[in-house]
Design a protein around this motif. Structure first.
Motif, mmCIF file in Angstrom:
data_model
loop_
_atom_site.group_PDB
_atom_site.id
_atom_site.type_symbol
_atom_site.label_atom_id
_atom_site.label_comp_id
_atom_site.label_asym_id
_atom_site.label_seq_id
_atom_site.Cartn_x
_atom_site.Cartn_y
_atom_site.Cartn_z
ATOM 1 N N TRP A 35 0.802 -1.222 0.000
ATOM 2 C CA TRP A 35 0.000 0.000 0.000
ATOM 3 C C TRP A 35 0.835 1.272 0.000
ATOM 4 O O TRP A 35 0.311 2.370 0.190
ATOM 5 C CB TRP A 35 -0.930 0.001 1.222
ATOM 6 C CG TRP A 35 -1.975 -1.056 1.140
ATOM 7 C CD1 TRP A 35 -1.986 -2.250 1.811
ATOM 8 C CD2 TRP A 35 -3.159 -1.041 0.344
ATOM 9 N NE1 TRP A 35 -3.105 -2.971 1.479
ATOM 10 C CE2 TRP A 35 -3.855 -2.249 0.578
ATOM 11 C CE3 TRP A 35 -3.708 -0.131 -0.543
ATOM 12 C CZ2 TRP A 35 -5.058 -2.569 -0.038
ATOM 13 C CZ3 TRP A 35 -4.918 -0.442 -1.167
ATOM 14 C CH2 TRP A 35 -5.574 -1.655 -0.906
ATOM 15 N N PHE B 161 -7.446 1.692 3.777
ATOM 16 C CA PHE B 161 -7.205 0.269 4.037
ATOM 17 C C PHE B 161 -6.308 0.086 5.267
ATOM 18 O O PHE B 161 -6.558 -0.771 6.111
ATOM 19 C CB PHE B 161 -6.561 -0.410 2.818
ATOM 20 C CG PHE B 161 -6.622 -1.914 2.871
ATOM 21 C CD1 PHE B 161 -5.690 -2.653 3.589
ATOM 22 C CD2 PHE B 161 -7.638 -2.606 2.221
ATOM 23 C CE1 PHE B 161 -5.774 -4.039 3.659
ATOM 24 C CE2 PHE B 161 -7.727 -3.992 2.277
ATOM 25 C CZ PHE B 161 -6.795 -4.700 3.005
ATOM 26 N N LEU B 162 -5.287 0.918 5.353
ATOM 27 C CA LEU B 162 -4.350 0.761 6.475
ATOM 28 C C LEU B 162 -5.000 1.118 7.805
ATOM 29 O O LEU B 162 -4.529 0.697 8.859
ATOM 30 C CB LEU B 162 -3.105 1.623 6.241
ATOM 31 C CG LEU B 162 -2.201 1.128 5.104
ATOM 32 C CD1 LEU B 162 -1.121 2.152 4.786
ATOM 33 C CD2 LEU B 162 -1.579 -0.211 5.442
ATOM 34 N N ARG C 66 -8.026 0.225 8.241
ATOM 35 C CA ARG C 66 -9.070 -0.821 8.251
ATOM 36 C C ARG C 66 -10.460 -0.250 8.002
ATOM 37 O O ARG C 66 -11.454 -0.811 8.461
ATOM 38 C CB ARG C 66 -9.024 -1.628 9.543
ATOM 39 C CG ARG C 66 -7.668 -2.283 9.698
ATOM 40 C CD ARG C 66 -7.500 -3.042 10.969
ATOM 41 N NE ARG C 66 -6.081 -3.256 11.225
ATOM 42 C CZ ARG C 66 -5.591 -3.725 12.356
ATOM 43 N NH1 ARG C 66 -6.400 -4.037 13.345
ATOM 44 N NH2 ARG C 66 -4.291 -3.890 12.515
ATOM 45 N N TYR D 19 -12.405 -0.380 5.394
ATOM 46 C CA TYR D 19 -12.410 -1.068 4.104
ATOM 47 C C TYR D 19 -13.508 -0.551 3.182
ATOM 48 O O TYR D 19 -13.317 -0.434 1.978
ATOM 49 C CB TYR D 19 -12.545 -2.575 4.316
ATOM 50 C CG TYR D 19 -11.462 -3.149 5.212
ATOM 51 C CD1 TYR D 19 -11.761 -3.768 6.415
ATOM 52 C CD2 TYR D 19 -10.125 -3.048 4.846
ATOM 53 C CE1 TYR D 19 -10.761 -4.276 7.235
ATOM 54 C CE2 TYR D 19 -9.116 -3.540 5.662
ATOM 55 C CZ TYR D 19 -9.447 -4.162 6.856
ATOM 56 O OH TYR D 19 -8.458 -4.649 7.660
#
Lengths: 652, 476
Positions: free
Chosen positions: A39, A320-321, A323, A325
């Motif tokens: 990422w 994403f990092l 979370r 999503y």
């Protein structure tokens, strides 16, 4: 003799080929989204495109539109200028200086004078290249003076190029880099983009760590272009090198501090947005996705920057990092469908979506994303350097998905063969019917649509469920003739075993024939030969014991990826099921043992025992597991055979 | 009257003192060997150093606790031989490692593996190689002060070696130091060792690997006892600075025996592809004896099942093996040698340890351990530590756990628990330890005695969020 030679050649070629195949790994990616480093922002390099397109591909001194470099023209005359040229070309710089002095004392045109002065500076430079700092500094002063006063554009450009070289030799990287950067956007530059890019890469091969570029950021904050160039270089992602990774946070902090110190440089419009991008990049480099998202908000929603693949990639990374999503989906979709995206961008976006949907439990979308990932992977090769240019950047930086595993997308076979249920596959065919038929993938020698691949996977599953006729129908429709024929054959054999009214003896013989067919067609009935190319085991959990990874015996492959406990247990369970279900010899073994139990110490029973033993011997323990169970079963069978006057053997 | 006379005497005494002071000053500046001020050979400060040996390819990382630079590093840059037989090697290569540990000064070491001393023709080549290297490393801020030659010269050829060194000394610029390693055998009576020592600025007698390595009835060992009573007079007589070469490394060897040959035909076969932890985990080996040899090294002897094939590969076809030994450096062996070096007095300027360990090498002491020992402390650190490295997982937190035992060579097995600050999703054991989950937040680790590795990989712990890890020990 001749035949022997031919045979030897063939054998040698085969050995070489097999060795090469075994030693050369295949590039693949599998659950790359589970790795933080996936990422990271893209690597950025100065590319060969952009700037003055008229320069084309010319190399030094040879383009018809540019005069030869100072001192490099050859003529037959004996003029003072020619003497200067000859001395310079012969690398006799002492003689060149004498000739220069004589020439300048004589009558020269303005153009000739400029050439002689430039040769004078170049002579000092050449002479000083062997570590003579004094001469190099002298050369530097002469070039600076020349650039200030010269009237001929190409000569000025040439002088700037040499001045940059002198800066480089003196270890003055900042002024050297700035000259190259400015030449890239200068209309009068006589240098090709390629030579300027190569020169910049000599200064900063990747992220400038070799010359401690991060310690000299302030020197580049004279223009936005210079500043952004160096910010992008120092924040190029690091994947494996531990020392460099350890330095990332500190470098990012310094970069952010430098950017924030010069807000006046990035006041409005594209420059302000470029600043926001640079801050996002640095924040992600520091491992602070929260701050990076805050910087993302500085980019107006409908702006050109907001449509850029790298902006959307970084936004998705932030989500994403953390979370988040659900929120990561939108920027990835934007990137996937962006007109600015190249196939590497789309591959990255697709892989990201595979991860997002895995976390959201949206299996059908996940499967479709995996198909897109594989489609993009098949479209292009992922070269590390250089990247392709995107229009709209001042320096046309190349964006590059600098992830070392941009190859075959193994998520796709895993989803098709292991993770998804039959119902989910059918659901995919319904929901994604049209787009799935538009995705065409190379599969061995054939090309198959995504739709067909899903159908094929279903057919294999039906075979595992002993629904042979249904499988045969699908294989026929897909024109997979060998499979279709095989399904027809085994359908008949299987049907016989469940035929009503069979005597017990006939039933046993029918089962024997069925099991025998299974055993003799290993990997051709239950194994999905379309998907794996021999790499199925690479995706399985529990590889840490694999002796190939010996040494420290660290968790590798899927084990190392950081699945949650629930995911891990679920995958372990599914992998165990597929190992059993796809192994023809395992089902055959069970049938044979059943026959042994029922037929006892008869000829049929003994043959079945031998067959069962053979099945166990031929099952690959590395792929199948159940090592202890199989070992015990072999012992039991061998003892049984021994007790009943037969030797256990792996042959018929 | 008394006062006048005492004034005269005082004046006289003051005059005498002044003359003496002048003489001493004159002598210290212009006369060699009086106070040691004779140019580049004179280095009155005591320094310790380590060799970095590139024949053992690997990484040389700064080890824990060695935040401060060492005094001296002797870096092997090449090994060359005289394949032509005319005393002139075909090529002198220079290989200077990229990421050397920090040191106050460096020596470039060339190992010469010829059968006879190199010829004088090589001196310009060697000098140029050294000076080119010096120009290069100086730019990186490294202080290269001299060249060391490592050559096991046959004692009968010392005179020729001395001639070669004299020539080299003349060709080398005066400010560059010329150092050599020295075998103890050279210092026997009536050898030409003086020719050798007087040609150089420094010599380093090596107190290790003195024997042939063949099987002997007494305890095996690497180090040789440093005995100042025996050696101080010998070395100091040359009036040349020297440093004592001390062993800080160990070995594992298999005893290879040919039953058809006499007992004396037994030999040791050394190997490097196994570490103590692997050895001690091997259930087929039985620890038969733990002893200390004359130099203070720990010697462990194991009985080996003769049918085990994995050790037979270290012996020849006609040989078999029934025992294996592990020689370990200890506080006793290192500290004893160091104190003895200090007791040499005179021209002794320090000690050089062989060698700087490779990354996580088990059998060589780390620089920090050497520093502790030479300061008279124990080899044992203050406490065991768990180190955590990021496993780069995006959706969970993966922590690779490493253990540093406070006693690297415990005499008994060790059991301890690593406790996480939050519940573990799961734990994946790795490395060669017995590590397993023992509760929602606890990992139990069992290690055999003499584990040896400075940093032991335990496995990967997976948690939902970042966690910290601490040790709780039963037998620390």
């Amino acid at each position: 003799m001749k035949r022997g030679l031919i045979i030897s050649t063939i054998v040698l070629a085969l050995i070489a080929g097999v060795s090469a195949a075994l030693s050369c790994g295949i590039d693949y990616t599998f659950r790359a989204y589970l790795d933080k480093r996936f990422w990271q922002p893209f690597a950025m390099y100065v590319t060969t495109k952009g700037g003055n397109e008229d320069r084309g591909q010319h190399s030094q001194g040879k383009d018809e539109r540019q005069p030869p470099y100072a001192g490099m023209e050859s003529k037959e005359d004996r003029t003072a200028l020619q003497k200067v040229r000859l001395a310079y070309q012969s690398q006799d710089y002492d003689q060149a200086r004498i000739a220069i002095k004589a020439a300048l004392a004589g009558t020269l045109t303005a153009e000739e004078t400029e050439e002689v002065l430039l040769v004078d500076a170049k002579s000092d430079m050449r002479d000083g290249e062997a570590d003579n700092g004094l001469l190099l500094r002298q050369a530097k002063e002469k070039f600076l003076d020349f650039v200030r006063h010269a009237t001929i554009a190409s000569r000025r450009s040439e002088a700037r190029g040499w001045l940059a070289r002198v800066h480089y030799l003196l270890g003055e990287y900042a002024p050297a880099a700035k000259i190259y950067l400015d030449e890239m956007s200068s209309a009068e530059s006589r240098f090709s983009q390629e030579s300027l890019v190569n020169s910049l890469r000599m200064l900063f091969p990747y992220n400038g760590s070799s010359v401690r570029l991060a310690d000299h950021l302030e020197e580049y904050f004279d223009t936005p272009g210079h500043a952004l160039f160096v910010v992008n270089i120092v924040t190029n992602p690091i994947y494996y090198e531990k020392t460099e990774r350890a330095a990332m946070s500190g470098i990012a902090q310094r970069t952010i501090a430098a950017l924030k110190k010069h807000p006046d440089m990035f006041t409005a419009g594209p420059e302000a947005e470029a600043l926001a991008l640079a801050l996002m990049r640095a924040a992600l480099y520091m491992g602070d996705p929260q701050s990076a998202l805050a910087y993302a908000k500085l980019v107006p929603k409908k702006s050109a920057t907001s449509a850029r693949p790298d902006f959307n990639w970084m936004s998705a990374s932030c989500y994403f990092l953390q979370r988040r999503y659900q929120e990561a989906e939108a920027p990835l979709l934007t990137m996937l469908h962006s007109g600015q995206a190249n196939n590497r961008d789309r591959n990255a976006a697709a892989q990201g979506l595979v991860g997002v949907y895995q976390k959201l439990g949206r299996r059908l979308d996940q499967l479709h994303a995996a198909f897109l990932c594989e489609l993009e992977a098949q479209k292009g090769s992922f070269e590390m350097l250089p990247g392709e240019a995107h229009s709209g950047d001042q320096f046309d930086y190349g964006f590059q998905y600098y992830w070392p595993v941009g190859g075959w997308c193994l998520d796709l076979p895993y989803l098709l063969d292991i993770q998804l249920t039959d119902e989910e596959l059918l659901g995919y065919l319904k929901r994604y019917a049209k787009p799935a038929q538009a995705i065409l993938l190379q599969n061995g020698k054939r090309r198959r649509t995504a739709y067909e691949m899903v159908e094929y996977a279903l057919a294999v599953r039906y075979a595992r469920e002993e629904r042979y006729q249904e499988a045969a129908d699908i294989f026929t429709r897909l024109q997979s003739w060998p499979r279709a024929k095989r399904m027809q054959e085994i359908a008949l054999l299987h049907a016989t075993t469940v035929e009503p009214g069979l005597s017990p003896q006939d039933s046993l013989h029918a089962q024997y024939a069925y099991a025998d067919f299974l055993e003799s067609h290993a990997t051709r009935i239950f194994f999905n030969d379309m998907l794996w190319n021999g790499y199925q085991t690479s995706t399985f959990l529990g590889q840490s014991a694999n002796p190939f990874y010996g040494g420290l015996k660290v968790p590798v492959g899927s084990d190392a990826q950081g699945l949650t406990r629930v995911e891990r247990e679920s995958f372990l369970d599914q992998e165990r099921k597929i190992k059993d279900a796809q192994e023809e010899r395992w089902l055959a073994y069970q049938i044979f043992v059943g026959i042994v139990d029922q037929a006892g110490a008869t000829e049929l029973g003994r043959n079945a025992a031998k067959k069962a033993f053979r099945c166990l011997v031929l099952i690959s323990p590395e792929r199948f597991g159940r090592v202890d169970e199989i070992a015990k079963a072999k012992t039991r069978l061998a003892n049984w055979l021994h007790a009943h006057g037969q030797a256990a053997s792996s042959s018929n | 009257m008394t006062g006048f006379r005492s004034k005269k005497i005082s004046k006289f005494l003051a005059y005498i003192c002044g003359v003496v002071a002048l003489c001493l000053t004159f002598a210290s500046v212009f006369m060699p060997g009086v106070s040691g001020s004779d140019g580049p050979s004179d280095r009155p400060e005591w320094k310790t150093g380590l060799w970095i040996w590139q024949s053992y390819s690997g990484q040389y990382q700064n080890h824990e606790g060695s935040a401060s630079a060492v005094d001296l590093l002797y870096v092997q840059v090449d090994e060359f031989s005289d394949s032509s037989g005319n005393g002139c090697p075909n090529n002198i290569i220079v290989s200077w490692p990229d990421k050397l540990p920090a040191a106050s000064a460096y020596f470039a070491v060339w190992r010469f593996s010829g059968m006879q001393p190199p010829g004088p023709e090589i001196t310009p080549v060697l000098t140029k190689a050294y000076l080119d290297l010096k120009a290069r490393v100086t730019k990186s801020g490294q202080n290269l002060v001299g060249l060391q030659l490592d050559f096991d010269c046959p004692t009968s050829q010392l005179e020729e070696y001395g001639r070669f060194l004299s020539t080299l000394r003349k060709v080398l610029p005066e400010q560059e130091l010329l150092s050599i390693t020295a075998l103890l055998d050279w210092f026997r009576p009536e050898t030409r060792i003086a020719d050798v020592v007087h040609a150089v600025d420094e010599f380093v007698p090596q107190f290790y690997d003195v024997g042939s390595g063949d099987w002997q009835e007494d305890l095996p060992g690497i180090a040789k006892t440093v005995d100042p009573a025996r050696w101080a007079g010998v070395f100091n007589a040359f009036e040349r600075p020297y440093r004592i070469g001390i062993s800080s490394f160990g070995r594992i060897a298999v005893d290879c025996r040919d039953d058809n040959a006499p007992l004396s035909a037994r030999r040791r076969s050394f190997f490097r592809d196994m570490n103590p932890l692997e050895l001690m985990n091997n259930m087929e080996l039985v620890l038969a004896a733990e002893q200390t040899n004359a130099a203070g090294e720990t010697v462990l002897q194991f009985r080996v099942n003769p049918r085990l094939k994995e050790y037979r590969r270290y012996c020849r076809c006609s040989e078999k093996t029934e025992s294996l030994e592990m020689i370990l450096p200890s506080k006793q062996s290192v500290y004893q040698a160091y104190v003895a070096a200090q007791a040499m007095g005179g021209w002794c300027r320090g000690a050089v340890f062989f060698r700087w360990p490779l990354n996580n090498e088990a059998l060589a002491l780390t620089p920090a351990e050497i520093q502790r020992l030479t300061a008279g402390k124990e080899l044992i650190a203050d406490e065991s530590m768990v180190e955590v490295e990021d496993g780069y997982c995006a959706a969970t937190t993966c922590s690779d756990l490493f253990l540093r035992l406070k006693d690297r060579f415990p005499r008994k097995p060790v059991t301890l628990s690593i406790v996480s600050s939050i519940a573990l999703e799961y734990f994946l054991p790795g490395g060669q330890t017995q590590a397993q989950l023992n509760g929602p937040r606890s990992i139990e680790v069992s290690l055999p005695a003499y584990a040896g590795l400075p940093r032991i990989y335990l496995g990967r712990a997976v948690t939902r969020e970042p966690a910290t890890f601490l040790i709780q020990g039963k037998d620390l």
